[in-house]
Design an enzyme around this catalytic site. Structure first.
Site, PDB file in Angstrom:
ATOM      1  N   ARG A 119      12.124  -2.520  11.098  1.00 57.30           N
ATOM      2  CA  ARG A 119      11.103  -1.844  11.891  1.00 57.30           C
ATOM      3  C   ARG A 119      10.695  -2.786  13.021  1.00 57.30           C
ATOM      4  NH1 ARG A 119       6.118   0.304   8.426  1.00 57.30           N
ATOM      5  NH2 ARG A 119       4.916  -1.081   9.730  1.00 57.30           N
TER       6      ARG A 119
ATOM      7  N   ARG B 248      -9.299   0.521   9.032  1.00 56.44           N
ATOM      8  CA  ARG B 248      -8.795  -0.801   9.403  1.00 56.44           C
ATOM      9  C   ARG B 248      -9.786  -1.586  10.242  1.00 56.44           C
ATOM     10  NH1 ARG B 248      -3.032   0.141   8.834  1.00 56.44           N
ATOM     11  NH2 ARG B 248      -1.769  -1.622   9.478  1.00 56.44           N
TER      12      ARG B 248
ATOM     13  N   ARG C 228      11.982  -6.969   5.029  1.00 52.81           N
ATOM     14  CA  ARG C 228      11.891  -5.511   4.895  1.00 52.81           C
ATOM     15  C   ARG C 228      12.945  -4.802   5.753  1.00 52.81           C
ATOM     16  NH1 ARG C 228       6.024  -2.740   4.708  1.00 52.81           N
ATOM     17  NH2 ARG C 228       5.912  -3.043   6.940  1.00 52.81           N
TER      18      ARG C 228
ATOM     19  N   LYS D 274       0.828  -1.216   0.000  1.00 56.78           N
ATOM     20  CA  LYS D 274       0.000   0.000   0.000  1.00 56.78           C
ATOM     21  C   LYS D 274       0.860   1.262   0.000  1.00 56.78           C
ATOM     22  CE  LYS D 274      -2.122  -0.956   3.881  1.00 56.78           C
ATOM     23  NZ  LYS D 274      -1.603  -2.245   4.320  1.00 56.78           N
TER      24      LYS D 274
ATOM     25  N   ARG E 259       0.037  -8.852  13.472  1.00 55.55           N
ATOM     26  CA  ARG E 259      -0.510  -7.872  12.518  1.00 55.55           C
ATOM     27  C   ARG E 259      -1.371  -8.567  11.465  1.00 55.55           C
ATOM     28  NH1 ARG E 259       4.764  -5.685  10.415  1.00 55.55           N
ATOM     29  NH2 ARG E 259       3.580  -4.367   9.003  1.00 55.55           N
TER      30      ARG E 259
HETATM   31  P1  ADP Z   1       1.283  -2.175   7.983  1.00 52.35           P
HETATM   32  O1  ADP Z   1       0.127  -1.904   7.053  1.00 52.35           O
HETATM   33  O2  ADP Z   1       2.472  -2.709   7.269  1.00 52.35           O
HETATM   34  O3  ADP Z   1       0.891  -2.980   9.194  1.00 52.35           O
HETATM   35  P2  ADP Z   1       1.168   0.556   9.018  1.00 52.35           P
HETATM   36  O4  ADP Z   1       2.292   1.524   8.987  1.00 52.35           O
HETATM   37  O5  ADP Z   1      -0.029   0.863   8.191  1.00 52.35           O
HETATM   38  O6  ADP Z   1       1.829  -0.828   8.606  1.00 52.35           O
HETATM   39  O7  ADP Z   1       0.667   0.362  10.540  1.00 52.35           O
HETATM   40  C1  ADP Z   1       1.549   0.121  11.600  1.00 52.35           C
HETATM   41  C2  ADP Z   1       0.777   0.037  12.919  1.00 52.35           C
HETATM   42  O8  ADP Z   1       0.134   1.290  13.189  1.00 52.35           O
HETATM   43  C3  ADP Z   1      -0.338  -0.992  12.974  1.00 52.35           C
HETATM   44  O9  ADP Z   1       0.144  -2.294  13.304  1.00 52.35           O
HETATM   45  C4  ADP Z   1      -1.230  -0.411  14.070  1.00 52.35           C
HETATM   46  O10 ADP Z   1      -0.676  -0.644  15.362  1.00 52.35           O
HETATM   47  C5  ADP Z   1      -1.148   1.080  13.802  1.00 52.35           C
HETATM   48  N1  ADP Z   1      -2.187   1.565  12.870  1.00 52.35           N
HETATM   49  C6  ADP Z   1      -1.981   2.125  11.630  1.00 52.35           C
HETATM   50  N2  ADP Z   1      -3.133   2.474  11.059  1.00 52.35           N
HETATM   51  C7  ADP Z   1      -4.118   2.137  11.937  1.00 52.35           C
HETATM   52  C8  ADP Z   1      -5.533   2.230  11.912  1.00 52.35           C
HETATM   53  N3  ADP Z   1      -6.188   2.739  10.855  1.00 52.35           N
HETATM   54  N4  ADP Z   1      -6.220   1.773  12.989  1.00 52.35           N
HETATM   55  C9  ADP Z   1      -5.589   1.262  14.065  1.00 52.35           C
HETATM   56  N5  ADP Z   1      -4.255   1.130  14.154  1.00 52.35           N
HETATM   57  C10 ADP Z   1      -3.507   1.569  13.102  1.00 52.35           C
END
Ligand code: ADP
Length: 234
Positions: free
Chosen positions: A177, A106, A144, A31, A188
């Site tokens: 990370r 999400r 990654r 994404k 996740r």
């Molecule tokens: P990825 O999609 O690779 O998991 P992100 O950078 O989108 O990585 O998200 C990292 C973390 O940030 C998630 O595991 C969660 O803890 C938090 N997070 C991000 N976006 C949201 C969201 N829309 N709702 C709840 N938690 C979020």
């Protein structure tokens, strides 16, 4: 939707029909990479809740302190927190012509809030679902690496740095990370299956435009061309 082209393949979205592009997919589906390519194409901002949350953690502010442990553990942050961050972000003038959502919504509660915010703006969402095989996801996430200075993402398999472990641009030592460590990756992906995937049915039941794009095998540019074609079709 986009109907005029300017300059180097850039598409202008007419101001009367702003584009709310939702990039949807599991962690590791690409994404963030696609969002950056689309920013260049469309000239509208990327809104990544993950990046926004990590920035708060870096700043050690109230939000950052409240969410830090959750990010480390790969657990979703509370809906109220992310909904409010997105609401504030959408109030910025640079979103008037449209925006690209990456990592939001999400949960179904977040999707509900998004639909309300977009209805209030008179904007229709276009949902692009990046579909990627489970094994490909695991390989991508465990391989990654990121530059701590400029944020550039590398992958040991598909996009290795020129010098192992070192950023091509900054010369900085690449890092893993914290939430790309294996038990956290599992958490996740489980959170995705449990809380995020059901949003697809929610959107479809509401009659939203949802397109599946196979993102397992093509390089990022190939996936990008498929998304670009979908946008031009609208
Ligand atoms: P990825 O999609 O690779 O998991 P992100 O950078 O989108 O990585 O998200 C990292 C973390 O940030 C998630 O595991 C969660 O803890 C938090 N997070 C991000 N976006 C949201 C969201 N829309 N709702 C709840 N938690 C979020």
């Amino acid at each position: 939707m986009p109907n005029t082209e300017t300059g180097a393949g850039r598409v202008d979205t007419p101001p009367h029909r702003p584009l709310a592009l939702v990039l949807f997919g599991s962690p590791g589906s690409g994404k963030g990479t696609q969002a950056k390519l689309l920013v260049r194409l469309l000239g509208i901002p990327q809104i990544s809740t993950g990046d926004m949350l990590r920035e708060h953690v870096r700043q050690h502010d109230g939000v950052g302190t409240a969410v830090e442990a959750k990010l480390k553990a790969g657990i979703l942050v509370k809906d109220e927190v992310v909904n409010s961050l997105v609401e504030q972000r959408l109030a910025q003038p640079d979103t008037a012509r449209g925006f690209i959502l990456d990592g939001y919504p999400r949960t179904v509660a977040q999707a509900d809030k998004l639909c309300a915010m977009l209805a209030a703006r008179g904007v229709q969402e276009l949902v692009i679902h990046l579909v990627v095989d489970y094994n490909v996801i695991i390989a991508r996430l465990t391989g990654r690496r990121q530059c701590p200075v400029c944020g550039t993402l590398y992958n040991l398999v598909s996009k290795a740095p020129k010098v192992p472990g070192v950023c091509d641009l900054e010369g900085a030592k690449l890092i893993v990370r914290e939430d790309d460590r294996e038990p956290v990756i599992r958490e996740r992906l489980e959170a995705y299956g449990r809380e995020t995937r059901p949003i697809l049915d929610y959107f479809r039941e509401k009659g939203k435009r949802v397109y599946d794009v196979d993102a397992s095998h093509d390089p990022p540019e190939g996936v990008f061309r498929k998304i670009e074609a979908l946008i031009r079709e609208q």
